[in-house]
Design an enzyme around this catalytic site. Structure first.
Site, PDB file in Angstrom:
ATOM      1  N   GLY A  45     -58.209  -8.911   2.759  1.00 59.02           N
ATOM      2  CA  GLY A  45     -58.415  -9.756   1.588  1.00 59.02           C
ATOM      3  C   GLY A  45     -58.434 -11.213   1.993  1.00 59.02           C
ATOM      4  O   GLY A  45     -57.860 -11.587   3.025  1.00 59.02           O
ATOM      5  N   GLN A  50     -57.938 -20.301   1.026  1.00 61.73           N
ATOM      6  CA  GLN A  50     -57.658 -20.113   2.460  1.00 61.73           C
ATOM      7  C   GLN A  50     -58.756 -20.691   3.342  1.00 61.73           C
ATOM      8  O   GLN A  50     -58.551 -20.893   4.536  1.00 61.73           O
ATOM      9  CB  GLN A  50     -57.483 -18.620   2.785  1.00 61.73           C
ATOM     10  CG  GLN A  50     -56.224 -18.027   2.181  1.00 61.73           C
ATOM     11  CD  GLN A  50     -56.082 -16.568   2.550  1.00 61.73           C
ATOM     12  OE1 GLN A  50     -56.656 -15.700   1.904  1.00 61.73           O
ATOM     13  NE2 GLN A  50     -55.338 -16.286   3.611  1.00 61.73           N
ATOM     14  N   CYS A  92     -50.429 -12.030   6.055  1.00 61.16           N
ATOM     15  CA  CYS A  92     -51.415 -12.949   5.475  1.00 61.16           C
ATOM     16  C   CYS A  92     -52.171 -13.639   6.602  1.00 61.16           C
ATOM     17  O   CYS A  92     -51.563 -14.050   7.589  1.00 61.16           O
ATOM     18  CB  CYS A  92     -50.687 -13.989   4.619  1.00 61.16           C
ATOM     19  SG  CYS A  92     -51.785 -15.204   3.878  1.00 61.16           S
ATOM     20  N   LEU A  93     -53.489 -13.753   6.455  1.00 58.91           N
ATOM     21  CA  LEU A  93     -54.289 -14.410   7.502  1.00 58.91           C
ATOM     22  C   LEU A  93     -53.904 -15.887   7.658  1.00 58.91           C
ATOM     23  O   LEU A  93     -54.175 -16.480   8.686  1.00 58.91           O
ATOM     24  CB  LEU A  93     -55.786 -14.288   7.184  1.00 58.91           C
ATOM     25  CG  LEU A  93     -56.367 -12.860   7.219  1.00 58.91           C
ATOM     26  CD1 LEU A  93     -57.823 -12.877   6.798  1.00 58.91           C
ATOM     27  CD2 LEU A  93     -56.208 -12.238   8.600  1.00 58.91           C
ATOM     28  N   HIS A 134     -51.608  -9.993  -3.961  1.00 60.48           N
ATOM     29  CA  HIS A 134     -51.521 -10.995  -2.882  1.00 60.48           C
ATOM     30  C   HIS A 134     -52.586 -12.079  -3.061  1.00 60.48           C
ATOM     31  O   HIS A 134     -52.300 -13.271  -2.945  1.00 60.48           O
ATOM     32  CB  HIS A 134     -51.680 -10.277  -1.537  1.00 60.48           C
ATOM     33  CG  HIS A 134     -51.562 -11.163  -0.349  1.00 60.48           C
ATOM     34  ND1 HIS A 134     -50.456 -11.173   0.475  1.00 60.48           N
ATOM     35  CD2 HIS A 134     -52.418 -12.077   0.174  1.00 60.48           C
ATOM     36  CE1 HIS A 134     -50.652 -12.069   1.437  1.00 60.48           C
ATOM     37  NE2 HIS A 134     -51.828 -12.629   1.286  1.00 60.48           N
ATOM     38  N   GLU A 135     -53.821 -11.644  -3.365  1.00 59.27           N
ATOM     39  CA  GLU A 135     -54.917 -12.615  -3.483  1.00 59.27           C
ATOM     40  C   GLU A 135     -54.807 -13.436  -4.767  1.00 59.27           C
ATOM     41  O   GLU A 135     -55.132 -14.617  -4.778  1.00 59.27           O
ATOM     42  CB  GLU A 135     -56.279 -11.914  -3.397  1.00 59.27           C
ATOM     43  CG  GLU A 135     -56.506 -11.097  -2.111  1.00 59.27           C
ATOM     44  CD  GLU A 135     -56.159 -11.838  -0.828  1.00 59.27           C
ATOM     45  OE1 GLU A 135     -56.313 -13.072  -0.768  1.00 59.27           O
ATOM     46  OE2 GLU A 135     -55.703 -11.176   0.130  1.00 59.27           O
ATOM     47  N   HIS A 138     -52.527 -16.154  -4.145  1.00 63.89           N
ATOM     48  CA  HIS A 138     -53.165 -17.257  -3.403  1.00 63.89           C
ATOM     49  C   HIS A 138     -53.825 -18.273  -4.328  1.00 63.89           C
ATOM     50  O   HIS A 138     -53.708 -19.476  -4.116  1.00 63.89           O
ATOM     51  CB  HIS A 138     -54.243 -16.719  -2.453  1.00 63.89           C
ATOM     52  CG  HIS A 138     -53.745 -16.418  -1.068  1.00 63.89           C
ATOM     53  ND1 HIS A 138     -53.142 -17.371  -0.273  1.00 63.89           N
ATOM     54  CD2 HIS A 138     -53.794 -15.289  -0.323  1.00 63.89           C
ATOM     55  CE1 HIS A 138     -52.824 -16.813   0.901  1.00 63.89           C
ATOM     56  NE2 HIS A 138     -53.205 -15.549   0.893  1.00 63.89           N
TER      57      HIS A 138
HETATM   58 NI    NI Z   1     -52.967 -14.025   2.309  1.00 60.64          NI
END
Ligand code: NI
Length: 169
Positions: A45, A50, A92-93, A134-135, A138
């Site tokens: 995701g 991000q 998380c990226l 999660h997204e 964000h």
């Molecule tokens: Ni993330």
């Protein structure tokens, strides 16, 4: 085009993103870049903040590109209903190489708009439910570490400070 993913410390990650209102313009290109960047990083995701764009746009694919027809792209996602609980590791990226246990709803219904502005609705369960949570966090400026105990969060922050000092963050 694969674009850089911002890491914890970038101010864009902490802003509440703006709703998507222009369904023409660059929206499709931004979404395409997000999908490529997500797959490039083997992520499941990605949210627009991000990559430094504070709009309410997220891409999700729990199969990490195995079935690209099923990639979810959703603008202005909202949780309509949620039920049950699940506990599991989450990363998380934007916070690479860290993962912790986070509790999320087991099932949820999410609605929003597609890239053309048409209404879309998803019934999500398990990992997909976790991804949506999660997204959506964000685009509200929330990161998974915010769900941890203060002690765990401090430990992670201190490790990241050390990495930053060494030029590795
Ligand atoms: Ni993330």
């Amino acid at each position: 085009m694969i674009v850089p993913i911002l890491k914890l410390g970038a101010s864009e990650l902490r802003k509440v993103s703006e709703p998507v209102t222009d369904f023409n313009g660059e929206l499709e290109e931004i979404a395409r870049n997000m999908i490529e960047t997500m797959y490039g990083a083997s992520g499941i995701g990605l949210a627009a903040p991000q990559i430094g764009i504070n709009i309410r746009l997220v891409t999700i694919d729990p199969t990490v590109g195995e079935d690209k027809d099923k990639t979810i792209v959703i603008c202005n996602p909202e949780i309509v209903t949620s039920e049950g609980r699940q506990s599991g590791q989450e990363g998380c990226l934007s916070i690479p190489n860290f993962s912790e246990n986070v509790e999320r709803p087991m099932k949820m219904v999410v609605q929003g708009r597609d890239l053309k502005g048409e209404g879309v609705r998803f019934e999500a369960e398990g990992i997909l439910s976790r991804c949506f949570c999660h997204e959506i966090d964000h685009i509200n400026g929330v990161l998974f570490i915010d769900h941890l105990s203060a002690l765990k969060r401090t430990l992670i922050r201190n490790k990241i400070k050390k990495l930053a000092k060494a030029g590795e963050w």
